[in-house]
Write a protein that holds these residues in place. Sequence first.
Motif, short mmCIF file in Angstrom:
data_model
loop_
_atom_site.label_atom_id
_atom_site.label_comp_id
_atom_site.label_asym_id
_atom_site.label_seq_id
_atom_site.Cartn_x
_atom_site.Cartn_y
_atom_site.Cartn_z
N ASP A 24 -8.19 14.12 4.00
CA ASP A 24 -9.19 14.47 2.99
C ASP A 24 -10.26 15.42 3.55
O ASP A 24 -10.69 16.35 2.86
N GLU A 68 0.85 -1.19 0.00
CA GLU A 68 0.00 0.00 0.00
C GLU A 68 0.88 1.23 0.00
O GLU A 68 2.02 1.20 0.50
N GLY A 99 -0.61 7.31 1.20
CA GLY A 99 -2.05 7.16 1.07
C GLY A 99 -2.69 6.58 2.32
O GLY A 99 -3.77 7.02 2.75
N LEU A 100 -2.01 5.60 2.92
CA LEU A 100 -2.53 4.99 4.14
C LEU A 100 -2.61 6.01 5.27
O LEU A 100 -3.63 6.12 5.96
N ARG A 136 -2.63 9.26 4.96
CA ARG A 136 -3.62 10.28 4.55
C ARG A 136 -5.03 9.87 4.98
O ARG A 136 -5.79 10.68 5.50
N ASP A 137 -5.36 8.60 4.79
CA ASP A 137 -6.69 8.13 5.18
C ASP A 137 -6.86 8.11 6.70
O ASP A 137 -7.89 8.53 7.22
N LEU A 138 -5.84 7.61 7.40
CA LEU A 138 -5.98 7.41 8.84
C LEU A 138 -6.01 8.72 9.63
O LEU A 138 -6.64 8.78 10.68
N GLY A 193 -7.15 11.65 8.47
CA GLY A 193 -8.25 12.52 8.07
C GLY A 193 -7.85 13.70 7.21
O GLY A 193 -8.50 14.76 7.26
#
Length: 375
Positions: free
Chosen positions: A276, A263, A267-268, A270-272, A274
């Motif tokens: 976005d 992965e 990106g990982l 970025r998601d965890l 928050g």
Amino acid sequence: MRIVVAPDSFGGTLSAREAAEAIATGWRRAAPGDDVRIVPLADGGTGFAEVLHTALGGTVHTLEVTGPLGDPVTGSWLQVGDTAYLECASACGLHHVPRADRVPVVARTATTHGVGELIADARSAGVRRIVVGLGGSATTDGGAGMLAALGAAPVDVDGLPLPHGGAALALCARLDGTPDLGGIELVAASDVDNPLLGPHGAAEVFGPQKGADATAVAELDAALGTFAAVLADLAGRDVRDVAAAGAAGGLGAALLALGARVESGAGLVRDLVGLDAELDAAAASGGLAVTGEGSFDWQSLRGKLITAVARGAADRGIPCVVLAGQVSVGRREAGAAGVDSAHAVADEFGLDAALSDPAGTLAELASRVAPRWSR
């Protein structure tokens, strides 16, 4: 307008949080009306576990493990529920090797053994998933040390264990033993997409940073080529050209051979954390994203954190500004990656000042850049 400050760490000078706070301080000084939010990030390399601990909480497990030079170092991993997050740099990071010791013999012999010890500790704690952040390593051993720590020691044709390091893998004939992860899901969170071998591989691209001269680079690349065949036997497929096989000195290839799923580390995270949601709020206010790292160079464009932030900003139609210690990416290449402008502390204040007062000079750079963008 909302300003999302989302940098990586700045090499060995500032953690991601320290860098974010410095940028925010300078920006607020010049544009006090802006709503500045800090979101420290990591892309799998140094600071990966620290950033996730700040965002997610959890429990940090600390233990003594084998460092890259074979001496004991203090390593750690983060447990959040039934998932373990660990960064390979905790055990085998370049920061464990003094600059004076970054010489060819060390580049040939540095080991990932401590990474295997961290994984084994997480396995013993009963986790169901282990996410290994790749980046910032001092090693080019193809993950051989990690495999040895997990019960699969590289041996020569006579069955004798090989010494630490990538150079010794030229004599590797097989692995003695089979790693047992007990059904744990394994994820390789990579900061780059380099293959294992060749001009874009682990030795050629990253070896010089670790002390390898041209001769050592050639030896390590050839030795990793031999080891690739051994990893193929373990994996049941050839992993040498899989994206991220060359990450962390080839540690990525060994994780792939163990069945890891790759992965994007950026990106990982970025998601965890928050990111976005923060970028959405910035877009709603006509704001922008500010990111950065120690050196914004061509490697930054190969899947590292800055590209993830820039892509997220571009998706929302907001600008992305890079503040870095040094910048060597051209304007056209930066623009193609979604970066609207890039600024270097070293260009504004000189390299010596940047290294002696990294937070102060970064804050001052932010204060100079902010009026160009703030309303």
